[in-house]
Design an enzyme around this catalytic site. Structure first.
Site, PDB file in Angstrom:
ATOM      1  N   TYR A 167      23.970  25.573  42.463  1.00  0.00           N
ATOM      2  CA  TYR A 167      24.967  25.220  41.446  1.00  0.00           C
ATOM      3  C   TYR A 167      24.618  24.203  40.433  1.00  0.00           C
ATOM      4  CZ  TYR A 167      28.461  27.683  44.331  1.00  0.00           C
ATOM      5  OH  TYR A 167      29.054  28.665  45.062  1.00  0.00           O
ATOM      6  N   GLU A 168      24.816  24.226  39.304  1.00  0.00           N
ATOM      7  CA  GLU A 168      24.288  23.276  38.342  1.00  0.00           C
ATOM      8  C   GLU A 168      24.368  21.860  38.448  1.00  0.00           C
ATOM      9  OE1 GLU A 168      26.092  24.667  34.892  1.00  0.00           O
ATOM     10  OE2 GLU A 168      27.895  23.762  35.001  1.00  0.00           O
ATOM     11  N   SER A 169      25.613  21.440  39.327  1.00  0.00           N
ATOM     12  CA  SER A 169      25.832  20.116  39.669  1.00  0.00           C
ATOM     13  C   SER A 169      24.693  19.300  40.579  1.00  0.00           C
ATOM     14  CB  SER A 169      27.322  19.900  40.479  1.00  0.00           C
ATOM     15  OG  SER A 169      27.239  20.884  41.505  1.00  0.00           O
TER      16      SER A 169
END
Lengths: 284, 259, 284, 259
Positions: free
Chosen positions: D49-51
């Site tokens: 996930y980009e987070s």
């Protein structure tokens, strides 16, 4: 997924003659065992990349494995010169060694750029220094917004990187703790990464934001306890400062060096046999 | 208390570090002086080592830039790339502490070769972190023993720039930091003269003569009009330094390296 | 050294009208309390930078604090539009809002470049996209080694960055854990960094390689428990998903929005009074 | 078992993920499909996930890209900058999973505006991570519900490139990844035709007619010569999907968002 195999097999399968190889580890976690194995298998014409060549590359250079060295500080820390490196550069023994010289900031950025899939790194470096005059790969780039001229250096993208780490789990996920150096970047910048570890465990127990290399980013994980000696693995061993001093007279002459590697490296089957032999000698 | 010229040099260097200043340190004399400062007048000095420790508080001198105690006593340990990118190039280092094999009158440093680069008389270890410390630290302190061979008129190789060719050359190079503000030796302290940025002697260590300095400098060294005498090391300073060295010897079986 | 002061004092002293301000936090640790305090103090003409404007900027835009927004994804996650953002862009209410639009990779790299003291970032981005046609600060740079043309974007270097974190010690050293987003880079890229924290403790007990911001890199540390609501602080609170949904009708009309901030923000002295009022309302 | 068209879409998308493949996922349909794959045929699929979470294994669908459970179940959590730099741009993502507001026949995506950029009819959220996922992931899967308004002949704005103007345009743009290899909708699966890289229907979901697809596509959609029928969701797949949704509803009091 990383294969969990012996270091011998990993070097056989993943390191080819002529490869660009980075054995990284900044004082801490230097992958010495891999250097020994490269010598045992007689790998040739390697381009070696490493910020601090240290003993680990003095060995490879003296053993005739290297044709080129890319580096940023070439000494035996706290002791003096790397005699095999100097002999190769100054006298071409056992073969000529091309050198490409950078600064630490440059190479550290070049590994970051390599891990980032970029062809070059930009940094504020070298203004007023003579290094760009002797290293033609140090170029410049102009900021399109401010007009500032910055250094541009090629990223490091080794064929193979080898690092040493504290632990892997049984899937091959690797945890590195303490002084991290450029190892994560060096591993991610490479086509193939080999990690030697102190221990293989059921559960890494890594803190949430720890430095973990997932198994699927690695080619091989090899169990080699003590594999960083005379460097160390935080939590497992101490740096063997004495060995760094003892290295100076060993490496000082071609004869004593060759005798040493013939006995301790070429004369042992693997790193654990080497350790036993070294311990036996020290007990004398 | 009596003291050696090396002790005078270390103490004089340590005194230049203000409490709370953020200091990028190399192994050897810089690390010794910075830790002495931390153990005396500057308990809040922040020591950053290029291997990654930020805020290291070692009880003994590290023998390597990556000793375990640096990591254990640090506020945090970050990757080496981050040290150079976020902390040094990011403009957060107050003082860069450099050693040298050779230095010239403008504080330029050679740690690469004596003689021709391609056919060196002496091959030195190379650049390490110095070129960018010299460029980006807000100011730089140079510490090395003084001699005719180390303080030279013309460097064979400029590894790390000081004030370049003098005058406003450093500014013209676009370097963000102020460059070297002092060279601390076993004989004296030199500081850059306003305008020319040529290093001149501004303080002699106690008992040192101008002639000794002239003899041990490879360029026509000049002396400031207001030539001071360095305050001798105090008992507090000497005791702290010797305790540090004794602890180091006990821990490592050897002294914290001179370089 | 960070001063440990109230958020009110930190905003008074360190945020000026006209500043470029980044309130960062990637879903996790969004510094909502700081946004409220900027509104209470009526800060004006701010250039707001944030990857995901989220509710925290919808508030500031609707309250008339912003003249420009630099962002890369502007929605209410999982719910829909940011109505105050859209009203400002489309209708100029309460004042026109200039927008400068990037991608996540671009802004994340721009923060990294800002923290690195570089004027621009280089990344492989935007080929084939229309974004560079509408954002003139997206330029290009050519690799001097390979000839590859890459995107060049200006680094983000805010006057002030505010982030929220779990803990500080009494000197003002800050520990961030869990989803880190771009907060460390945003703090280091800024001239002045303010950190609101859940707790101030004697000892951070940070793992060796944890994300720690040293006190001397920060301007102020402010104790604001729950200061990320409706976002969360890992280990301290849960994300209030319901509030994100409830925000939609509040922000949908100018009247309901204004009534809400008049009551809950301008009508409260600080974040703890706000929390009490909100809790009282929810108990109804 | 009976099933909805949305369930068919999610299951068809999930099936495209090979076991062990490294998948960059956004919230909503991509996250649902990727987690369904992990819970069925691809237990070793790696979700990024980009987070920051790498290797997240959530038990319920995250409502936000930064839900705590993603961090708690991940192999490691790194800064967002690193996700885009080392993992996406570094070439380590096998599959980028994208939603879209609009898509065209070459798999180009609009998530920015409907109408003129400066005077939009509808202002959409913007780019997020999509342009660089579209550029650098080794391959891209697009998942969205099919309609005349979402499958359009000409995009008002290309946020993220697919095959550009078709043919070898993507290669001429110098993009490292192969681009979109499938668009999975609630009606069918489209794949790029060799040579032109125009998306054509290669499989209809069970019970869906060509006419339905034509009606719900804004360009002159073509059908592959060998037109397959998607295998209906198996009981295993449906049970896993419904259990996942039920756990999500119980945990969050709402469903994992559709976008």
């Amino acid at each position: 997924m990383a294969e969990i195999i012996t270091l011998r097999e990993a070097v056989q399968r993943f390191v080819n003659d002529g490869d660009t190889v980075a054995l990284e580890g900044f004082t801490h976690l230097i992958p010495t065992a891999a250097s020994h194995e490269l010598i045992r298998q007689g790998k040739k014409d390697l381009t070696l990349v490493r910020m601090t060549p240290d003993l680990v590359y003095d060995l490879l250079i003296g053993a005739g494995c290297a044709k080129k060295l890319i580096f940023s500080w070439g000494g035996n820390p706290g002791v003096g010169s790397l005699h095999r490196l100097r002999d190769a550069v100054e006298k071409g023994w056992p073969q000529p060694l091309e050198i490409e010289e950078h600064s630490h900031a440059d190479l550290a950025n070049a590994y970051v750029a390599g891990a980032s899939g970029l062809p070059f790194a930009v940094l504020r470096a070298y203004a007023g220094s003579d290094l760009p005059k002797v290293n033609p790969v140090i170029k410049s780039v102009t900021c399109p917004f401010t007009g500032e001229v910055l250094a541009a250096v090629p990223s490091v993208r080794p064929d193979v990187t080898v690092i040493h780490a504290q632990r892997a789990d049984r899937k091959g996920n690797v945890l590195i703790q303490g002084i991290l150096g450029v190892q994560k970047e060096a591993a991610l910048a490479a086509k193939r990464a080999i990690v030697t570890v102190e221990e293989i465990v059921d559960d890494l127990n890594a803190p949430m934001n720890a430095c973990v290399l997932p198994t699927w980013a690695l080619a091989a994980v090899c169990l080699v306890p003590g594999g960083a000696h005379p460097s160390y693995a935080h939590g497992y061993s101490e740096r063997d400062n004495r060995f760094y001093q003892d290295w100076d007279p060993i490496a000082r002459s071609r004869e004593s060096f060759t005798a040493w590697i013939d006995e301790f490296i070429r004369g042992t089957a693997d790193f654990s046999e080497y350790k036993a032999k070294l311990a036996a000698q020290e007990a004398k | 208390m009596t003291y050696s010229t090396n002790e005078m040099m270390t103490v004089a260097a340590a005194r230049r570090l203000g409490n709370g200043s953020v200091c990028f340190v190399g192994i050897g004399l810089p690390s010794k002086a910075a830790n002495l400062a931390r153990l005396t007048h500057a308990p809040e000095v922040v020591l950053i080592y290029e291997s990654g420790p930020i805020g290291a508080k070692p009880s003994v001198l590290p023998l390597s830039i990556g000793d375990g105690e640096l990591a254990e006593t640090a506020d945090t340990v970050v990757p080496t790339g981050e040290i150079f990118r976020y902390w040094l190039q990011g403009g957060r280092i107050d003082v860069g502490f450099l050693g040298a094999a050779q230095v010239d009158k403008y504080g330029n440093i050679n740690t690469t070769v004596i003689g021709d680069y391609h056919k060196p008389k002496v091959r030195l270890p190379g650049a390490g972190g110095a070129p960018e410390i010299a460029g980006s630290a807000k100011k730089v302190l140079i510490i090395l023993k003084q001699s005719h061979r180390t303080f030279v008129d013309k460097l064979a190789f400029i590894t790390s720039v000081g004030h370049g060719e003098g005058g406003d050359h450093r500014k013209r190079l676009g370097l963000p930091g102020a460059g070297p503000v002092a060279i601390i030796t076993d004989l004296c302290i030199m500081e850059p003269e306003a305008g020319t940025h040529e290093f001149v002697v501004t303080a002699l260590h106690p008992g040192v003569t101008r002639e000794q300095v002239i003899e041990n400098t490879g360029w026509q060294i000049r002396f400031a009009d207001q030539l001071a005498v360095t305050e001798a090391p105090t008992e507090t300073e000497l005791v702290a330094l010797r305790d540090l060295e004794a602890r180091t010897a006990a821990a490592h079986g050897q002294l914290g390296g001179e370089e």
